[in-house]
Design an enzyme around this catalytic site. Structure first.
Site, PDB file in Angstrom:
ATOM      1  N   LYS A   6     -19.768  75.941   9.224  1.00 40.33           N
ATOM      2  CA  LYS A   6     -18.447  75.626   8.671  1.00 40.33           C
ATOM      3  C   LYS A   6     -18.684  74.651   7.520  1.00 40.33           C
ATOM      4  O   LYS A   6     -18.071  73.585   7.442  1.00 40.33           O
ATOM      5  CB  LYS A   6     -17.560  75.020   9.775  1.00 40.33           C
ATOM      6  CG  LYS A   6     -16.120  74.772   9.394  1.00 40.33           C
ATOM      7  CD  LYS A   6     -15.259  76.012   9.411  1.00 40.33           C
ATOM      8  CE  LYS A   6     -13.908  75.742   8.771  1.00 40.33           C
ATOM      9  NZ  LYS A   6     -13.055  76.944   8.718  1.00 40.33           N
ATOM     10  N   ASP A  49     -21.774  77.721  21.600  1.00 41.47           N
ATOM     11  CA  ASP A  49     -21.117  77.704  22.904  1.00 41.47           C
ATOM     12  C   ASP A  49     -19.933  78.674  22.894  1.00 41.47           C
ATOM     13  O   ASP A  49     -19.779  79.510  23.788  1.00 41.47           O
ATOM     14  CB  ASP A  49     -20.651  76.263  23.206  1.00 41.47           C
ATOM     15  CG  ASP A  49     -20.196  76.080  24.641  1.00 41.47           C
ATOM     16  OD1 ASP A  49     -20.256  77.054  25.423  1.00 41.47           O
ATOM     17  OD2 ASP A  49     -19.783  74.962  24.990  1.00 41.47           O
ATOM     18  N   TYR A  88     -22.170  67.838  20.560  1.00 40.70           N
ATOM     19  CA  TYR A  88     -22.416  67.636  21.990  1.00 40.70           C
ATOM     20  C   TYR A  88     -23.208  66.376  22.288  1.00 40.70           C
ATOM     21  O   TYR A  88     -23.437  66.045  23.449  1.00 40.70           O
ATOM     22  CB  TYR A  88     -23.092  68.878  22.601  1.00 40.70           C
ATOM     23  CG  TYR A  88     -22.101  70.012  22.791  1.00 40.70           C
ATOM     24  CD1 TYR A  88     -21.095  70.224  21.865  1.00 40.70           C
ATOM     25  CD2 TYR A  88     -22.163  70.846  23.893  1.00 40.70           C
ATOM     26  CE1 TYR A  88     -20.179  71.248  22.023  1.00 40.70           C
ATOM     27  CE2 TYR A  88     -21.249  71.878  24.059  1.00 40.70           C
ATOM     28  CZ  TYR A  88     -20.258  72.065  23.115  1.00 40.70           C
ATOM     29  OH  TYR A  88     -19.346  73.086  23.274  1.00 40.70           O
ATOM     30  N   ASP A 134     -19.703  83.001  24.490  1.00 40.04           N
ATOM     31  CA  ASP A 134     -18.707  83.570  25.414  1.00 40.04           C
ATOM     32  C   ASP A 134     -18.036  84.782  24.765  1.00 40.04           C
ATOM     33  O   ASP A 134     -17.718  85.757  25.438  1.00 40.04           O
ATOM     34  CB  ASP A 134     -17.633  82.533  25.787  1.00 40.04           C
ATOM     35  CG  ASP A 134     -18.043  81.666  26.981  1.00 40.04           C
ATOM     36  OD1 ASP A 134     -19.241  81.377  27.106  1.00 40.04           O
ATOM     37  OD2 ASP A 134     -17.162  81.273  27.785  1.00 40.04           O
ATOM     38  N   ASP A 153     -15.194  80.830  11.658  1.00 38.55           N
ATOM     39  CA  ASP A 153     -13.919  81.475  12.024  1.00 38.55           C
ATOM     40  C   ASP A 153     -13.900  82.951  11.600  1.00 38.55           C
ATOM     41  O   ASP A 153     -13.480  83.822  12.358  1.00 38.55           O
ATOM     42  CB  ASP A 153     -12.701  80.705  11.474  1.00 38.55           C
ATOM     43  CG  ASP A 153     -12.934  80.090  10.106  1.00 38.55           C
ATOM     44  OD1 ASP A 153     -14.060  80.215   9.573  1.00 38.55           O
ATOM     45  OD2 ASP A 153     -12.004  79.491   9.546  1.00 38.55           O
TER      46      ASP A 153
HETATM   47 MG    MG Z   1     -20.073  77.594  27.432  1.00 40.66          MG
END
Ligand code: MG
Ligand code: NAI
Length: 341
Positions: A179, A237, A127, A241, A213
């Site tokens: 990862k 992020d 980011y 969710d 994953d």
């Molecule tokens: Mg988000």
């Protein structure tokens, strides 16, 4: 910053889309609760452009610098081009390195008794968006390049935050998400630093690690095995969710952006343009974020009262917005909640 009569000055950013609707509902509920907050109303995002010609107006930054505390509605960020995410800029500006995203079942649905706290590194990783295009032949944007940045200090800092949170809140286990099999440097350093910090908490907090994953799949199959997730910025992020989905969706998911010198509280969800202006948005995410804010300023008893009123309104009164299968408008839900308070 303390205002007279033990009032606490805080910046209020209603935001874009459903932001003003859920913010107004939250402020009304906080008033009914007798919260200590005294608001400084500010703009950002599209609303900032409309009001001040800037998605992040100087007055908004100054207000947060002064109050060190903000409640923020979602901000619309243009996809592809346009201005850089104001959320990302705010996190960088105030060094809000830790993003706390708890997901706890209120309404039993597909899953019951979910109680997961996700800690997301909030200012590093992919980011930082060091991005550019490389031209090839006639195509000026033939190749896209993005560089992620994780620093050892930044990784240690977020790991320390997570383990301290675990100890303070009686959590038992932290799963480090990475990862490092493929992104050996970028997420390898994260895993390495987190394992190093974990040693200081040996015997107090259990630690394990998962490749992102596989972790995403495990969250669907058997989420109860997880207590706390410690994630890099991008993975946090995405998985935040996902865990919101385990407890009924984005209408029930709060977040706190925390640094040493400031804190910004918000819902995990965005500005929901598909339902904006219709008066049907679920305000609970932002209300739960306000609970985190009350705890942050040392008023956990008010947070507990608000949480239990939310749960009573949803479960006993069965007043629910559309995203939760109900028919209540934002205003009707808010009225039911205020009655409970
Ligand atoms: Mg988000
Ligand atoms: P979104 O979270 O706004 O919406 C996703 C879906 O969830 C939509 O169907 C929406 O109607 C529903 N939803 C979200 N919150 C809800 C609520 N409180 N009540 C009922 N339904 C709700 O995500 P999307 O569509 O990907 O992003 C829209 C905009 O929001 C984008 O510009 C994005 O950049 C921005 N955004 C801002 C965030 C922030 O300010 N922290 C976080 C995420 C996205």
């Amino acid at each position: 910053m303390e205002a007279p009569n033990n009032r606490i000055m805080a910046t209020l950013i209603p935001g874009d889309g459903i932001g003003p609707e859920v913010t107004q509902a939250t402020v009304e509920v906080l008033d009914a609760l007798g919260s200590p907050f005294e608001w400084e109303l500010c703009t950002a995002g599209m609303a900032g452009i409309d009001a001040a010609g800037d998605p992040l107006p100087a007055a908004t930054l100054e207000s947060i610098r002064r109050t060190k505390l903000a409640l923020k509605g979602p901000l619309t960020t243009p996809v592809g081009g346009g201005f850089r995410s104001v959320n990302v800029r705010l996190r960088e500006e105030f060094k809000l390195f830790a993003n706390l995203r708890p997901a706890k079942t209120i309404i039993p649905g597909r899953y019951e008794n979910i109680d997961i706290v996700l800690i997301r590194e909030n200012i590093e990783g992919l980011y930082v968006a060091h991005e550019h295009f490389i031209p090839v032949g006639a195509d000026p944007r033939a190749v896209a390049v993005s560089t992620g940045v994780n620093t050892r200090d930044g990784c240690r800092r977020i790991a320390r935050f997570a383990f301290e949170y675990a100890v303070r809140n009686g959590r038992k286990k932290i799963t480090i998400v990475h990862k490092a099999n493929v992104l050996k440097a970028l997420t390898g350093i994260f895993l390495e630093a987190a394992r190093e910090i974990a040693q200081d908490y040996a015997g107090r907090v259990e630690v394990e690690d998962r490749i992102v994953d596989a972790c995403a799949m495990q969250l669907v199959l058997n989420p109860w095995q997880f207590d706390m997730l410690l994630c890099t910025n991008l993975f946090g992020d995405i998985l935040s969710d996902e865990i919101a989905g385990l407890v009924g969706g984005l209408g029930l998911a709060p977040g706190a952006n925390l640094g040493e010198h400031a804190a910004i509280f918000e819902a995990v969800h965005g500005s929901a343009p598909d339902i904006a202006g219709k008066g049907v948005a679920n305000p609970v995410s932002l209300m739960l974020a306000a609970c985190l804010m009350l705890e942050h300023v040392g008023r956990p008893e008010l947070a507990a009262r608000l949480r239990s009123a939310i749960s009573d309104a949803l479960l006993q009164d069965q007043v629910r917005t559309r995203d939760l299968g109900g028919t209540a408008s934002t205003k009707e839900f808010t009225a039911a909640l205020i009655k409970r308070l």
